[in-house]
Every structure is written in structure tokens, then in C-alpha cells.
Write a protein that holds these residues in place. Structure first.
Motif, PDB file in Angstrom:
ATOM      1  N   GLU A  86       6.327  40.701  46.990  1.00 53.45           N
ATOM      2  CA  GLU A  86       4.884  40.825  47.146  1.00 53.45           C
ATOM      3  C   GLU A  86       4.282  41.654  46.027  1.00 53.45           C
ATOM      4  O   GLU A  86       3.630  42.662  46.248  1.00 53.45           O
ATOM      5  N   LYS A  87       4.561  41.203  44.822  1.00 53.00           N
ATOM      6  CA  LYS A  87       4.002  41.835  43.633  1.00 53.00           C
ATOM      7  C   LYS A  87       3.402  40.736  42.798  1.00 53.00           C
ATOM      8  O   LYS A  87       3.941  39.638  42.756  1.00 53.00           O
ATOM      9  N   ILE A  88       2.343  41.057  42.113  1.00 53.18           N
ATOM     10  CA  ILE A  88       1.733  40.018  41.289  1.00 53.18           C
ATOM     11  C   ILE A  88       2.573  39.839  40.025  1.00 53.18           C
ATOM     12  O   ILE A  88       3.091  40.796  39.472  1.00 53.18           O
TER      13      ILE A  88
ATOM     14  N   ALA B 186      -2.436  44.612  43.359  1.00 53.86           N
ATOM     15  CA  ALA B 186      -2.968  43.372  42.789  1.00 53.86           C
ATOM     16  C   ALA B 186      -2.579  42.180  43.667  1.00 53.86           C
ATOM     17  O   ALA B 186      -3.370  41.259  43.872  1.00 53.86           O
ATOM     18  N   TYR B 187      -1.360  42.226  44.188  1.00 53.71           N
ATOM     19  CA  TYR B 187      -0.914  41.149  45.072  1.00 53.71           C
ATOM     20  C   TYR B 187      -1.792  41.072  46.317  1.00 53.71           C
ATOM     21  O   TYR B 187      -2.208  39.996  46.741  1.00 53.71           O
ATOM     22  N   VAL B 188      -2.085  42.222  46.882  1.00 55.60           N
ATOM     23  CA  VAL B 188      -2.943  42.261  48.067  1.00 55.60           C
ATOM     24  C   VAL B 188      -4.319  41.659  47.742  1.00 55.60           C
ATOM     25  O   VAL B 188      -4.814  40.799  48.462  1.00 55.60           O
ATOM     26  N   ARG B 189      -4.905  42.105  46.638  1.00 59.15           N
ATOM     27  CA  ARG B 189      -6.234  41.607  46.269  1.00 59.15           C
ATOM     28  C   ARG B 189      -6.212  40.112  45.979  1.00 59.15           C
ATOM     29  O   ARG B 189      -7.192  39.411  46.172  1.00 59.15           O
ATOM     30  N   CYS B 190      -5.077  39.667  45.493  1.00 58.63           N
ATOM     31  CA  CYS B 190      -4.978  38.281  45.065  1.00 58.63           C
ATOM     32  C   CYS B 190      -4.624  37.349  46.220  1.00 58.63           C
ATOM     33  O   CYS B 190      -5.223  36.293  46.373  1.00 58.63           O
ATOM     34  N   ARG B 191      -3.657  37.761  47.046  1.00 59.41           N
ATOM     35  CA  ARG B 191      -3.086  36.828  48.012  1.00 59.41           C
ATOM     36  C   ARG B 191      -3.453  37.126  49.455  1.00 59.41           C
ATOM     37  O   ARG B 191      -3.438  36.229  50.286  1.00 59.41           O
ATOM     38  N   LYS B 192      -3.711  38.398  49.754  1.00 64.70           N
ATOM     39  CA  LYS B 192      -3.891  38.737  51.177  1.00 64.70           C
ATOM     40  C   LYS B 192      -5.346  38.807  51.577  1.00 64.70           C
ATOM     41  O   LYS B 192      -5.690  38.651  52.739  1.00 64.70           O
TER      42      LYS B 192
ATOM     43  N   ARG C 260       1.091  46.616  40.911  1.00 69.56           N
ATOM     44  CA  ARG C 260       1.315  45.182  41.067  1.00 69.56           C
ATOM     45  C   ARG C 260       1.300  44.765  42.526  1.00 69.56           C
ATOM     46  O   ARG C 260       0.993  43.617  42.859  1.00 69.56           O
ATOM     47  N   GLN C 261       1.604  45.705  43.407  1.00 67.70           N
ATOM     48  CA  GLN C 261       1.503  45.389  44.834  1.00 67.70           C
ATOM     49  C   GLN C 261       0.044  45.348  45.282  1.00 67.70           C
ATOM     50  O   GLN C 261      -0.365  44.480  46.041  1.00 67.70           O
TER      51      GLN C 261
ATOM     52  N   MET D 248       7.183  47.380  51.601  1.00 65.80           N
ATOM     53  CA  MET D 248       6.677  46.058  51.229  1.00 65.80           C
ATOM     54  C   MET D 248       7.718  45.310  50.418  1.00 65.80           C
ATOM     55  O   MET D 248       8.345  45.878  49.529  1.00 65.80           O
TER      56      MET D 248
ATOM     57  N   LEU E  94      -4.223  42.107  36.599  1.00 65.39           N
ATOM     58  CA  LEU E  94      -3.621  43.401  36.288  1.00 65.39           C
ATOM     59  C   LEU E  94      -4.345  44.035  35.099  1.00 65.39           C
ATOM     60  O   LEU E  94      -4.961  43.346  34.300  1.00 65.39           O
TER      61      LEU E  94
ATOM     62  N   CYS F 112     -10.475  42.447  41.082  1.00 69.10           N
ATOM     63  CA  CYS F 112     -10.568  42.139  42.515  1.00 69.10           C
ATOM     64  C   CYS F 112      -9.782  40.890  42.876  1.00 69.10           C
ATOM     65  O   CYS F 112      -9.364  40.727  44.012  1.00 69.10           O
ATOM     66  N   LEU F 113      -9.652  39.993  41.933  1.00 75.81           N
ATOM     67  CA  LEU F 113      -8.985  38.722  42.222  1.00 75.81           C
ATOM     68  C   LEU F 113      -7.489  38.793  41.934  1.00 75.81           C
ATOM     69  O   LEU F 113      -6.787  37.799  42.028  1.00 75.81           O
ATOM     70  N   GLY F 114      -7.023  39.969  41.549  1.00 74.43           N
ATOM     71  CA  GLY F 114      -5.585  40.121  41.328  1.00 74.43           C
ATOM     72  C   GLY F 114      -5.203  40.272  39.871  1.00 74.43           C
ATOM     73  O   GLY F 114      -4.021  40.215  39.540  1.00 74.43           O
TER      74      GLY F 114
END
Ligand SMILES: Nc1ncnc2c1ncn2[C@@H]1O[C@H](COP(=O)(O)OP(=O)(O)O)[C@@H](O)[C@H]1O
Ligand SMILES: [Mg+2]
Lengths: 250, 217
Positions: B5-7, A83-89, A80-81, B1, B126, B122-124
């Protein structure tokens, strides 16, 4: 890691196995990328640009070595971290655009915001703003198949900007476009750097697409052979001034 | 981290919305896949119901119907060992056609979308989002295709039954037996559809995004 370094690759190696054969797509790359710079990764086809691109964006994991994003090792993040990077950063732009075919331009741009938990109304508003910004104001409801390559890539750029990431990663963003459209795309990326302080990392094998770069990293057979700054580039190629790149940089 | 900062995990409502929209836009493909399921299930249900009808004749048919069937030599034929083994064969083939037809249709429709799966990651997106997305999609197609197929299959079986056994065909199969038959059809139809979709979707979801994008067929 100094504060102005946003991405740091430390001895990054990536091995691919093809049956018995082993290929080192990356053979030990060390690279610090500074916050707010426009960095181009230059190299012939097969030199490992995409592999490096994937490592930086957390789309793949190094066989050896580490990639630090804002000081955090991607290998140590949970799903999930990452995914967060790919999504937000990070915002990704691909040579083949990679839009979701069943979604309209607007929905494509909304998708990363949906993943980030943004409400539909707000996501839609921002998606439209972004599409306006990349010059697709009249194409909200068009699906990828109804758009030209250049337009699709602009949707992809709007999508990459959706969650206001610090880093825009572009893998040969102009590879499937004609020269003029390609230059427009590069100018757009350069504008994000200049106006919004984005870090742009772009892979290319085309010298004509280097104009906006602050630095160019030369990659050959998975190794960095040279790093040139904008000034060194000007001297060695002489084409940059002609292309109307802003002379204000550094 | 930092923990923040988790989706976040998308609510089901949102996943369903995305799945439904995909089905609508790919209308032609949705229709084709759904009709594969319908066809397979029509065949399976037809075989199950008409076998059920035939099996009940020996036990529950009225004296008049028995005598008529016996005169025509049908009763003997229906109870013969050859007929029994043929029935088993038909059942086996019906099951196989359903299995291969449905799983194949789903497998193809998911594997040709590996790039989309990779892109969403790639877009987040899961892994669990991908799996849920395909679960919803295949459930929609599975339920609709299966119900349609069951209706067609049962209608055909009863139409044939009426032409062979007269109006008595309607009451030959006890409600519980009919329900059990339909339940078997429904569960195989929906189950095979979901399995056929989830297996490749789960495989793709677990890949690194680049791998999924490269694996497009
Ligand atoms: N999935 C893969 N399997 C095997 N070899 C690969 C794979 N991906 C890349 N390679 C190899 O790694 C090397 C670098 O590839 P890549 O990073 O795509 O180069 P570039 O983007 O510069 O063209 C090439 O030799 C390529 O054949
Ligand atoms: Mg490449």
C-alpha cells in the motif's frame, strides 16, 4: 476499532498560528464514520469543516490527536503510504473543482490512475466510462475552461471515483453551483453510496444539501455540537421527504 | 500497513509525457517564458562574443587591420582602461539581466501553479514527481530558449564584428575560445532556468497539499 468504522477521529485538534495569534480550527473532535454511510459535516463558514476534511483525507496533519483510516494512523505513514491513501483510498471533491487546467476531462480523470500505475489504455477506457456515467460522454476532450461549473464538478466526481476508492470526501461540493446543479451532484454522490457502497463524507453549510445524509454532524467553532441521524433530521426540518430522497435508507 | 500500500514511482517517460503536454497546451505562456530566456541569452551571448572579438583584435588581427583601426583611433580606444571597465560593466549587467529575467519568469510561472501542484499531491502525486515534472518543463524551455538566444546573440556580435573589422572578424576568435564562450552561455541559460523553476517547485512540493493550494498567487 469495530470493523464497520472506516474513519475514526480521536481528539483531533488543529491549531493555526497567525503571527502572535492562535486559532484552534479544530478544538478536539471525536468522530467515528461508518463504512458505507453518507455523512454530512454541517457548520457555518469558519467552523472548521475544511480543516476536518483535510485531516480525514490525509491532506494535513493534526496538531494533537489522531485520525485512523481503516485502523491506520495517518501520522505514522511514510510519504508513499500517504500518497497511496490519497490516490487509492480516498477520492476528493472540492468546492473550487480543482481540475488541472492544462488537461482535458479525460486526462484529469486518468491522472489518479496514472499515479496508481494503471496503463494508459486501461486508464483511458475507465475514464471514458466514468465520464459517461456522470453524463459527460461528449466532453472527453474538453478542458476545464471549456466546461461549466456543474460540468467541471462532474469531471471532478469522475476523477474522485477513478481508483474506486472506498471513501469520497467532498468539501462543499455544491458551494459554487446553483441549486439545481448542486442537487444533481448530491444525488450522484448518494447513488454511489447506494449502488457501490461508497462512504460519502461531505461538508456543507447549506441545509438544502443535507437531504441525502444518513447522519449530520454539526460543527461549531471546531467542536461537534450535535449529531443527527436521518430520522431525527426528518422530524426537525421536514424538507427531506419533499426532495425525493429514497425512503429505503435504514 | 502492508508494504504494497505504497504509491509507485512514475517512470520518467510518463513524467516527460505529462510535462510536454503541459507545455503544448500552455503554448502562449510557454512561448512568453521561453522568449524571456531567449532575450536574456541573446544579450549575454552578444556581450560575451563581441567582447571576445574585441579582445582578440589586439593579439591576432592582421597588420593591415591594425593599421586601419589605428588610423581611425579605434585600436587605442579598444585597449584603453575606460573601455576595459566599460566591458566589465556590460558583462555584469548582462549577467544580471539574464539572472533576474530568467529566474523571475520561472518563479512566476511556477508559483501561479501552486494550486495545480497541491491538486496533484491530493491525487497521489509524490513530491519527487512534482520536482521531476518541473525539471523536465524547465529543461525543455531552458534548452530551446538558450539555444535560440545564443544563436541570435552570436549572430549579432559577428555581424557587428564584420562591420567593424571586415571579413577578418570570422577568424578572429579561435574555435576553443568561441566554444568556451558558448558553453558558458549555455550553462548559465539552462542552469538559471532550471534553478528558477526547481526552487519554487520544490518548495511547493514539500508543502502539505492544502497549503500549496492556498498559497496560489
Ligand atoms: N491556513 C490557515 N491559517 C490560519 N487560519 C486558518 C487557516 N485555515 C483555516 N484557518 C482558520 O481556521 C478556522 C476554520 O477554517 P475552515 O476549516 O476553513 O472552516 P470552514 O471550512 O468550516 O469554513 C477559521 O477560523 C479559519 O480562519
Ligand atoms: Mg471550508
Amino acid at each position: 476499532m469495530p470493523d464497520d468504522v472506516i474513519v475514526s477521529a480521536r481528539g483531533v485538534k488543529r491549531r493555526y498560528r497567525m503571527g502572535e495569534e492562535e486559532v484552534w480550527a479544530l478544538a478536539g473532535v471525536d468522530l467515528d464514520i461508518r463504512r458505507g454511510e453518507y455523512l454530512s459535516i454541517m457548520g457555518p463558514s469558519g467552523s472548521g469543516k475544511s480543516t476536518l476534511f483535510n485531516m480525514i483525507g490525509g491532506l494535513d496533519r493534526p496538531t494533537e490527536g489522531a485520525v485512523l483510516l481503516d485502523g491506520h494512523d495517518i501520522r505514522e505513514m511514510d510519504v508513499r503510504q500517504v500518497a497511496y491513501v490519497r490516490c487509492r483510498k480516498v477520492g476528493f471533491i472540492f468546492q473550487t473543482f480543482n481540475l488541472v487546467q492544462v488537461m482535458t476531462a479525460e486526462q484529469n480523470v486518468m491522472l489518479p490512475m496514472t499515479f496508481a500505475g494503471v496503463e494508459d489504455a486501461a486508464a483511458s477506457r475507465r475514464a471514458r466510462e466514468l465520464l459517461d456515467m456522470v453524463g459527460l460522454g461528449k466532453r472527453y476532450d474538453h478542458r476545464p475552461e471549456q466546461l461549466s461549473g456543474g460540468q467541471q464538478q462532474r469531471v471532478a466526481i469522475a476523477r474522485a471515483m477513478a481508483n474506486d476508492p472506498e471513501i469520497i470526501l467532498a468539501d462543499e461540493p455544491t458551494g459554487n453551483l446553483d441549486l439545481k446543479t448542486g442537487e444533481e451532484i448530491i444525488r450522484m454522490l448518494e447513488r454511489f453510496k447506494r449502488e457501490q457502497g461508497k462512504t460519502i463524507i461531505s461538508a456543507t453549510h447549506d441545509h438544502k444539501m443535507l437531504a441525502a445524509s444518513d447522519r449530520v454532524v454539526y460543527l461549531v467553532d471546531g467542536k461537534i455540537t450535535d449529531i443527527k441521524t436521518r430520522d431525527q433530521l426528518k422530524i426537525s426540518t421536514g424538507v427531506i421527504a419533499d426532495r425525493g430522497a429514497p425512503s429505503s435508507a435504514q | 500497513m502492508p508494504e504494497t500500500e505504497k504509491i509507485a514511482i512514475l517512470p520518467y517517460r510518463k513524467v516527460f509525457q505529462i510535462a510536454w503536454q503541459g507545455l503544448r497546451i500552455r503554448l502562449v505562456k510557454t512561448f512568453l517564458v521561453t522568449s524571456c530566456i531567449t532575450l536574456a541569452l541573446a544579450f549575454l551571448t552578444y556581450i560575451l562574443v563581441s567582447n571576445g572579438l574585441a579582445a582578440q583584435v589586439a593579439e591576432r588581427a592582421s597588420e593591415a587591420l591594425r593599421q586601419r583601426l589605428a588610423r581611425e583611433g579605434l585600436l587605442e580606444q579598444m585597449l584603453s582602461p575606460e573601455q576595459r571597465s566599460q566591458t566589465a560593466w556590460m558583462l555584469g549587467i548582462a549577467l544580471m539581466i539574464s539572472f533576474v529575467g530568467i529566474v523571475n519568469a520561472m518563479l512566476i510561472s511556477v508559483t501561479e501553479r501552486f494550486r495545480e501542484i497541491g491538486t496533484m499531491k491530493c491525487l497521489g502525486g509524490l513530491d519527487s514527481f512534482i520536482v521531476k515534472l518541473y525539471l523536465f518543463e524547465s529543461l525543455c524551455q531552458g534548452v530551446v530558449g538558450t539555444l535560440l538566444g545564443m544563436a541570435i546573440g552570436a549572430a549579432l556580435a559577428y555581424a557587428e564584428g564584420v562591420s567593424r573589422f571586415g571579413a577578418e572578424a570570422w577568424s578572429l576568435l579561435p574555435a576553443t575560445a568561441l566554444l568556451r564562450t558558448l558553453a558558458i552561455s549555455f550553462l548559465s541559460g539552462v542552469g538559471l532556468t532550471v534553478l528558477g523553476a526547481l526552487y519554487p517547485a520544490w518548495t511547493a512540493a514539500r508543502m502539505e497539499p492544502v497549503e500549496a493550494m492556498r498559497n496560489e498567487v
